[in-house]
Design an enzyme around this catalytic site. Structure first.
Site, PDB file in Angstrom:
ATOM      1  N   ASP A 167       0.836  -1.197   0.000  1.00  0.00           N
ATOM      2  CA  ASP A 167       0.000   0.000   0.000  1.00  0.00           C
ATOM      3  C   ASP A 167       0.875   1.252   0.000  1.00  0.00           C
ATOM      4  O   ASP A 167       2.038   1.185  -0.415  1.00  0.00           O
ATOM      5  CB  ASP A 167      -0.953  -0.058   1.217  1.00  0.00           C
ATOM      6  CG  ASP A 167      -2.305   0.566   0.902  1.00  0.00           C
ATOM      7  OD1 ASP A 167      -2.322   1.742   0.511  1.00  0.00           O
ATOM      8  OD2 ASP A 167      -3.328  -0.122   1.043  1.00  0.00           O
ATOM      9  N   HIS A 242      -4.054   6.231   2.432  1.00  0.00           N
ATOM     10  CA  HIS A 242      -4.719   4.986   2.019  1.00  0.00           C
ATOM     11  C   HIS A 242      -4.217   3.771   2.805  1.00  0.00           C
ATOM     12  O   HIS A 242      -5.001   2.967   3.310  1.00  0.00           O
ATOM     13  CB  HIS A 242      -4.479   4.805   0.516  1.00  0.00           C
ATOM     14  CG  HIS A 242      -5.210   3.679  -0.127  1.00  0.00           C
ATOM     15  ND1 HIS A 242      -4.757   2.381  -0.087  1.00  0.00           N
ATOM     16  CD2 HIS A 242      -6.350   3.649  -0.854  1.00  0.00           C
ATOM     17  CE1 HIS A 242      -5.596   1.607  -0.769  1.00  0.00           C
ATOM     18  NE2 HIS A 242      -6.573   2.352  -1.248  1.00  0.00           N
ATOM     19  N   SER A 583     -11.013  -0.960  -2.163  1.00  0.00           N
ATOM     20  CA  SER A 583      -9.837  -0.900  -1.282  1.00  0.00           C
ATOM     21  C   SER A 583     -10.228  -1.047   0.172  1.00  0.00           C
ATOM     22  O   SER A 583      -9.452  -1.566   0.968  1.00  0.00           O
ATOM     23  CB  SER A 583      -9.149   0.464  -1.408  1.00  0.00           C
ATOM     24  OG  SER A 583      -8.263   0.487  -2.471  1.00  0.00           O
TER      25      SER A 583
END
Ligand SMILES: *[C@@H]1O[C@H](CO)[C@@H](O)[C@H](O)[C@H]1NC(C)=O
Ligand SMILES: *[C@@H]1O[C@H](CO)[C@@H](O)[C@H](O)[C@H]1NC(C)=O
Ligand SMILES: *[C@@H]1O[C@H](CO)[C@@H](O)[C@H](O)[C@H]1NC(C)=O
Ligand SMILES: *[C@@H]1O[C@H](CO)[C@@H](O)[C@H](O)[C@H]1NC(C)=O
Ligand SMILES: *[C@@H]1O[C@H](CO)[C@@H](O)[C@H](O)[C@H]1NC(C)=O
Ligand SMILES: *[C@@H]1O[C@H](CO)[C@@H](O)[C@H](O)[C@H]1NC(C)=O
Length: 793
Positions: A167, A242, A583
């Site tokens: 990530d 994220h 996600s």
């Protein structure tokens, strides 16, 4: 983005042939797009050589070096060209190569494939980054607290499981990653906490146990990362947010009173709250891109991360990264390839299905050994009604911290407020005429551009508030954003009413009530339109996606290095942020996978996947079939087997198991030869004269294509529950007769296996359309359900 790059990568026909020999399906796509673009510049390629066998990493590295010297003709050039050696968990290397060099290498003995490194994207649309807070991010919002606690207790909150994530990095100071009362790091862990900018080993703890970064592939592709322009950290520290979000969703500890700007308030929880986290930072901002554009995650870097992660001792991967169509076949796709080697070592790999729905056949991460996760809504909303001047109330949702006074304001449709009388209905940058919108509430239509970007245009043009109306295709799916001005977002039906009202009223007016948090919303779950859809574009006989999990308006931990909207002018910082995407769904499913891994340490990845799939729910909290945001009944191409159901998954009764050998047989049918498969797997393996059909892979779902008359599909179930007798019930797809034999299966002990056959016969052709049904084994206590998708011609 990724698609465009794909066409610009040159490749020689010989490399292409080799690539294509791995999959007939890809042949046309790849060769066609490559043949037309001939350039002589060096590009980043990956050469894949299969299993490591018994070779030492140093030996493998030396061999790769020799190959590169032979291909480039010089030791110096070879050294400069090499980007990575993959040598721990599989063999291969990444290098900058010319077409001639690629051609040369692809003819060398032992080379299985040479393919250009592609860029992939995170499966959160940045336009859906928004502020807010969640009451409950547990994996199953509708199950009771006590049963959740039970599952967690049974799994010891997965404190023995290490979840590896690929990530954008992690914000180690987040409360979600503190290690209070965790026992020592599991002994099988061999990874490390790498030192870098604002990161060192002292930031790791018993929760965050590994942190590495992979930038070499990025820099060989895009040039040096501009730290000044991007604000990035040259370390595993997360600038973007994220990776912090996905990590805390999978394995964040309980954090009470998590909230943002007072919106919502509750305990933030990861699915496996005591699991350990290993962050592999593989995603970085694309140079010159909009600050709210998605980061790029390069194949070369992700393969290096997987090579390390498998060796480090990761127990389960959660990868919220996907690829736009066309999907690449298994051994030129970093996630499928690296994921395959993870599966060989018994490590389950959970991936996002992608955010390219509702168009059919958009799902990514299609390999049958991966768990492909679609997104769904949870039972929470942020009501912020808009009241039209004629009294009609439009539902609306908002987490905008700014509020309008409780009175009516003039309302204008952006389509009537463009500069030079141009159509500005989308509120794209510099499209609105300030003279027309000043002091008014501006109604904009969803579609092009980002939702937050539209709000900025309204603000910059002098509007006082913003209403975002869904386009008809967006249906009921409302995503909330932290606008920098008051505003609300409304569904497609309400948007049509608002437009009609503006058109008919001589003096349109509106009042917007401030957002609040509402729980227990019905119906939920709903499958949002963005979630990528089946059928599987590579091998349609494998049903994808596999499962759905919460991925709309999900609250989880956030970076301290960025605003919740990613707009550079937004200087707000939040500890928790709400964002949407597959996600967010992937780490929910991965968290459940980690709990199962703890309860059943000897289960194969396929068994864990089967347990999650066969226990999934296909009914919502109104006890009606789960619907899509367009209010159609959802089906297997929307949610796979259905919505994840963690408590039931921990006690599935029966499982559809598959061993690496089953995937190898699948590869025979997917176009690989025995010798290639031996090289890939390191196993003494032969496809034999008649490898089984793809539809006979022991998958927990069934997909049949181009059915003319009759097809028989075989499956084997393994008992993982008590002794008992299971009987089958069938919900046949329309126009298909389904006969299962035998109709009842008796199991005397755990571990017993029973085979059965599913005979599908067309009674009325669906004329190429897919029709759906299911079959279910039950012993009264366990319900083991498998979806069926059939295309008859
Ligand atoms: C590690 O990083 C932290 C935070 O940046 C810093 O306070 C500490 O001094 C560093 N420790 C070492 C050994 O460099
Ligand atoms: C990096 O970005 C900064 C700020 O945008 C710019 O001034 C600088 O020229 C860039 N550096 C390089 C090497 O491109
Ligand atoms: C969140 O809830 C807790 C407990 O109910 C309360 O003490 C706290 O003040 C709340 N915080 C906000 C910002 O509403
Ligand atoms: C919303 O609808 C527009 C117009 O049809 C479409 O372009 C856009 O992709 C849709 N967005 C989502 C998230 O479904
Ligand atoms: C307000 O106007 C809209 C659009 O014409 C209409 O659908 C709605 O019924 C009206 N509301 C009332 C209360 O008349
Ligand atoms: C591979 O398997 C075949 C058939 O089972 C066997 O005859 C052969 O000896 C095996 N080869 C090796 C190297 O183990």
């Amino acid at each position: 983005m990724a698609t465009m790059q794909q066409c610009s990568f040159p490749s020689l026909s010989i490399a292409c042939l080799r690539i294509c020999s791995l999959s007939l399906i890809l042949l046309h796509l790849q060769c066609a797009s490559v043949a037309s673009t001939v350039t002589h510049a060096k590009q980043v390629y990956i050469a894949y050589l299969g299993h490591t066998g018994s070779l030492e990493p140093t030996t493998i590295g030396a061999q790769h070096h020799e190959m590169l010297v032979a291909a480039t003709g010089s030791k110096e050039i070879a050294e400069a060209a090499l980007i990575y050696n993959y040598k721990h968990s599989f063999r291969g290397f990444a290098a900058r190569l010319s077409e001639d060099e690629v051609s040369y290498i692809s003819r060398m003995p032992g080379v299985l494939s040479v393919f250009p490194s592609k860029s992939r994207t995170l499966q959160t649309t940045r336009s859906w980054r928004f502020l807010g807070i969640d009451k409950d991010t547990s994996t199953d919002s509708s199950s009771s607290q006590s049963s959740n606690d039970n599952l967690w207790l049974r799994a010891k909150f997965s404190e023995d499981v290490i979840i590896g994530l690929l990530d954008t990095g992690i914000w180690p100071e987040s409360e979600s990653f503190q290690d209070d009362s965790l026992p020592p790091i599991p002994r099988h862990w061999k990874g490390s906490c790498e030192t870098g900018v604002e990161f060192n080993a002292s930031l790791c703890n018993r929760k965050l146990i590994g942190a590495r970064m992979y930038l070499k592939g990025y820099e060989h592709t895009y040039g040096p990362l501009n730290v000044t322009a991007t604000g990035e950290f040259l370390s595993a520290r997360d600038k973007d947010g994220h990776g912090t979000h996905t990590s805390s969703t999978a394995a964040g500890k309980f954090v009470p009173n998590a909230n943002t700007f007072g919106f919502g308030n509750g305990t933030a929880k990861g699915g496996a709250p005591r699991a350990r986290i290993a962050m592999y930072k593989t995603c970085w901002p694309i140079p010159g891109a909009d600050p709210i554009a998605e980061d790029s995650c390069l194949d070369v870097d992700m393969l290096a991360a997987l090579d390390d992660g498998i060796r480090d001792g990761v127990d389960l991967f959660s990868i919220s990264i996907g690829h736009l169509n066309p999907q690449l076949t298994y051994f030129q796709d970093a996630l499928a390839l690296g994921g395959f080697h993870a599966i060989l070592k018994g490590i389950p790999v959970f991936c996002a299905a992608g955010n390219d729905g509702p168009t059919p056949a958009t799902a990514s991460n299609l390999a049958p050994w991966l768990v492909t996760v679609a997104a769904s809504t949870i039972d929470r909303s942020f009501p912020s009604p808009a009241i039209l001047g004629n009294g009609t109330v439009l539902k609306g949702e908002s987490i905008s911290p700014d509020k309008l006074a409780n009175r009516f304001y003039p309302l204008i449709f952006a389509g009537n407020a463009g500069r030079d009388n141009k159509d500005a209905s989308q509120c794209l940058p510099n499209s609105l005429d300030p003279a027309k919108v000043k002091g008014k509430v501006v109604f904009c239509v969803r579609g092009l551009g980002t939702r937050v970007g539209k709000s900025m245009e309204v603000l910059n043009a002098g509007g006082i508030a913003y209403i975002l109306g869904n386009a008809p295709a967006n249906g009921t799916e409302v995503a909330v954003d932290a606008y920098a001005l008051p505003g609300t977002a409304i569904n497609a039906a309400d948007a049509a009413i608002a437009q009609e009202y503006i058109k008919l009223s001589g003096n349109p007016q509106v009042k917007i009530l401030p957002g609040t948090t509402a729980l227990g919303i019905k119906p939920a779950p709903v499958i949002p339109s963005f979630s990528s859809r089946g059928p599987n574009s590579l091998n349609p006989q494998i049903l994808k996606p596999d499962i759905s999990a919460p991925g709309v308006n999900i609250l989880a931990a956030w970076t301290g290095g960025n605003s919740p909207t990613h707009f550079p002018d937004d200087h707000r910082r939040v500890a928790y942020n709400i964002i949407s995407g597959t996600s967010m769904a992937c780490p929910h499913a991965a968290g459940v996978g980690a709990l199962l891994r703890s309860i059943y340490p000897t289960w194969s990845p396929a068994a864990i996947k089967s347990a999650i799939m066969t226990t999934a729910k296909v009914f919502n909290n109104l006890n009606q079939p789960i619907a899509t945001a367009s209010e159609d009944q959802a089906g297997p191409f929307d949610y796979g087997a259905g919505e994840i159901n963690p408590i039931a998954a921990a006690d599935p009764g029966l499982i559809y198991d598959a061993k690496p050998r089953d995937y190898l047989l699948f590869l025979c049918k997917a176009g690989l030869g025995s010798s290639q498969i031996q090289a890939i797997s390191g196993l003494n393996f032969s496809c034999g004269p008649k490898p089984p059909k793809i539809s006979n892979l022991n998958y927990p779902s069934v997909a049949i294509t181009k059915l003319k008359k009759t097809q028989i599909v075989k499956r084997t179930v393994t008992n993982v529950g008590p002794m008992g007798t299971y009987s089958v019930s069938v919900q046949a797809p329309p126009g298909v007769h389904v006969d299962i034999t035998p109709k009842s299966l008796h199991f005397g002990a755990q571990g017993e296996r029973r085979k059965f056959k599913i005979k599908l016969t067309v009674s009325q052709s669906s004329k190429g359309k897919y029709v759906f049904g299911s079959f279910t084994w039950s012993d009264g206590a366990h319900v083991v359900r498998s979806p069926i998708a059939v295309q008859s011609i």
